[in-house]
Design an enzyme around this catalytic site. Structure first.
Site, short mmCIF file in Angstrom:
data_model
loop_
_atom_site.label_atom_id
_atom_site.label_comp_id
_atom_site.label_asym_id
_atom_site.label_seq_id
_atom_site.Cartn_x
_atom_site.Cartn_y
_atom_site.Cartn_z
CB SER A 15 29.45 31.17 -1.40
OG SER A 15 28.63 30.05 -1.20
CD GLU A 35 35.19 24.13 -8.06
OE1 GLU A 35 35.60 23.02 -7.61
OE2 GLU A 35 35.26 25.19 -7.40
CB THR A 42 31.64 24.03 1.14
OG1 THR A 42 32.97 23.60 0.88
CG2 THR A 42 31.13 23.32 2.38
CB CYS A 43 27.25 26.92 0.78
SG CYS A 43 25.57 27.37 1.28
CB CYS A 48 24.63 25.69 4.53
SG CYS A 48 25.36 26.63 3.18
CE LYS A 51 24.01 22.51 7.94
NZ LYS A 51 25.05 23.39 8.50
N GLY A 176 32.22 18.91 18.85
CA GLY A 176 31.19 19.57 19.64
C GLY A 176 30.68 20.84 19.02
CE1 TYR A 178 28.20 24.80 10.61
CE2 TYR A 178 30.08 25.63 11.84
CZ TYR A 178 29.47 25.34 10.63
OH TYR A 178 30.15 25.58 9.45
CB ILE A 179 29.46 20.39 11.40
CG1 ILE A 179 29.63 21.63 10.52
CG2 ILE A 179 29.33 19.14 10.53
CD1 ILE A 179 30.88 21.61 9.66
CD GLU A 182 24.09 22.76 11.69
OE1 GLU A 182 23.70 23.94 11.70
OE2 GLU A 182 24.92 22.34 10.86
NE ARG A 205 36.06 25.30 23.91
CZ ARG A 205 36.16 25.14 25.23
NH1 ARG A 205 36.18 26.21 26.03
NH2 ARG A 205 36.23 23.94 25.76
CB ALA A 342 21.35 29.79 12.49
CG HIS A 437 -1.11 37.27 21.14
ND1 HIS A 437 -0.30 36.53 21.98
CD2 HIS A 437 -2.38 36.86 21.36
CE1 HIS A 437 -1.06 35.72 22.70
NE2 HIS A 437 -2.33 35.90 22.33
CD GLU A 442 2.99 37.01 21.77
OE1 GLU A 442 2.47 38.06 22.17
OE2 GLU A 442 2.35 35.96 21.55
#
Length: 448
Positions: A15, A35, A42-43, A48, A51, A176, A178-179, A182, A205, A342, A437, A442
């Site tokens: 990226s 490359e 990776t992304c 991401c 995934k 523990g 995010y990966i 997920e 954490r 996220a 609403h 909201e």
């Protein structure tokens, strides 16, 4: 710059590297990027993007069940891992082609070889060819860390998870972060029995404690097992093909797959950086200043290889700032304050700014506003899962210093709200905004 083969030589087409290459070339620089695997990094290739496609696929497990409560006659459905896997990998191929084409359309030369740094202005390719450049940009990213213990080579990482021949019936996930959470949600929704092993007492954490506690509670309710304060002792393969995992403080467990999600390590090993004077930290990350410049004036680095913030949008911002500063005549630096994040767990989490604990430590006086509710869709579906939104404010000025959410579509909702936190708005600004609403979003303007 006629003394060099290139104005800019980029190592790594992820990226950050692709953004820096493309923009620098658009400014008129002669650019090459090396490359050794595939363009996209990776992304796009093993992170991401694929995934998130698995996350979408996993959501159908609950959506199909919920649809019956909404009047749809949904038969019992069978999940076919191979179909999803192959469709996801096909989309990765498509994106790889688009990234490659985008670079080529901007005049960037793509060299499909491994490159190492052999001088302040010199790069040596795997073929043995040596090229020179006015500037060298290191954008090689990071790779999954695998703990060293007997049998650890029998496990896989997130890299291999996208290529599994079959869906394992029993999965042990180490970590523990995010990966780990997920993939725990993904495999659980696909019908695998998931056990998460973590060496500490908490998941996620660094995230707000209310959000991570709620995710843990929901995950356990969904059938995911957690084993805390545990270290790996040994993994051995049994005659039936299963893996026997020995853990500290727990009885051995038999599974079909062990997935390590225990952090990521910068890809600087064997790159030749230290030999030419580039300083690395104790984890192997390239030390850079606010302008992405290393200890060698002609060598720069962006993205995960610097281990500053390992997020794709940050790498892209760093690549843009690098190109604008060196070749565009528009010098600027990346602002790392209030970066939204996220976790695409089940349900997803999202946050921006300070957690409640951070705010108390830094500000002293804080005001906390929360909404703990069931989404309308969950109510009709008979699903008891509850969402939680939290707003953290300066206790004196009422400036919003943090927003944290867990619930359906939390990342989609937070993106717009993050603008308000970044802008330094107060709780009163949210209160004065008319609610949209009926929506989950909201709740952000109705917090008490």
């Amino acid at each position: 710059m006629a003394d060099y083969d290139y104005d800019l030589f980029v190592i790594g087409a992820g990226s950050g590297g692709t953004r820096a290459s493309r923009v620098s070339a658009a400014y008129g620089a002669k650019v090459a990027v090396a490359e050794e695997y595939r363009v996209g990094g990776t992304c796009v290739i093993r992170g991401c993007v694929p995934k998130k496609l698995l996350v979408y696929g996993a959501h159908f497990a609950e959506d199909l069940k919920d649809a019956r409560r909404f009047g749809w006659d949904v038969p019992e459905c069978r999940f076919d891992w191979a179909v999803l896997r192959d469709n996801v990998l096909a989309d990765v191929d498509r994106l790889n082609g688009l990234y490659t084409q985008n670079l080529q359309n901007n005049g960037v030369e793509i060299i499909a070889e491994r490159a190492t740094v052999t001088g302040p202005h010199e790069v040596t390719l795997a073929s043995g060819r040596t090229v020179t450049a006015k500037y060298i940009l290191i954008a090689v990213g990071a790779h999954p860390h695998v703990p060293d213990f007997p049998g650890s080579d029998l496990g896989i990482t997130s890299n291999e998870a996208f290529h599994l021949d079959a869906l394992p019936k029993r999965v042990l996930i180490a970590g523990g972060g995010y990966i780990a959470n997920e993939f725990a949600g993904i495999f659980n929704e696909f019908g695998s029995h998931v056990t998460v092993v973590n060496r500490s007492e908490v998941i996620l954490r660094g995230y707000d404690h209310s959000m991570r506690d709620r995710l843990l509670q929901i995950s356990i309710t969904k059938g995911i097992d957690f084993r805390f304060h545990s270290e790996f002792k040994k993994i051995e393969k049994l005659e039936n093909g299963a893996l026997r995992v020995e853990l500290s403080k727990y009885e051995p467990i038999e599974v079909d797959c062990v997935l390590f999600a225990t952090g990521r390590v910068p890809n600087t090993k064997g790159l030749g950086l230290e030999e030419v004077g580039v300083e690395l930290d104790d984890k192997g990350a390239v030390k850079v200043d606010a302008d992405n410049q290393s200890s060698v004036d002609s060598i720069y680095a962006v993205g995960d290889v610097t281990n500053r913030v390992q997020l794709t949008p940050v790498a892209i911002r760093e690549g843009q700032a690098f190109a604008d500063t060196l070749f565009g005549g528009k010098p600027h630096q990346v602002d790392y304050h209030c970066i939204p994040n996220a976790v695409f767990s089940h349900p997803p989490m999202a946050g921006v700014g300070m957690t409640e604990s951070e705010a108390k430590n830094k500000l002293g006086s804080v005001a906390i506003y929360q909404s703990d509710f069931r989404a309308m869709k969950n109510v009709l579906a008979g699903r008891h899962e509850r969402a939680l939104y939290k707003m953290v404010c300066d206790g004196v000025t009422k400036k919003v210093v943090g927003l944290h959410m867990i619930g359906p579509d939390a990342p989609e909702i937070l993106q717009a709200a993050a603008v308000a936190v970044k802008a330094g708005l107060t709780k009163d600004a949210f209160d004065q905004t008319v609610a949209l609403h009926p929506t989950m979003a909201e709740e952000l303007v109705l917090l008490k």
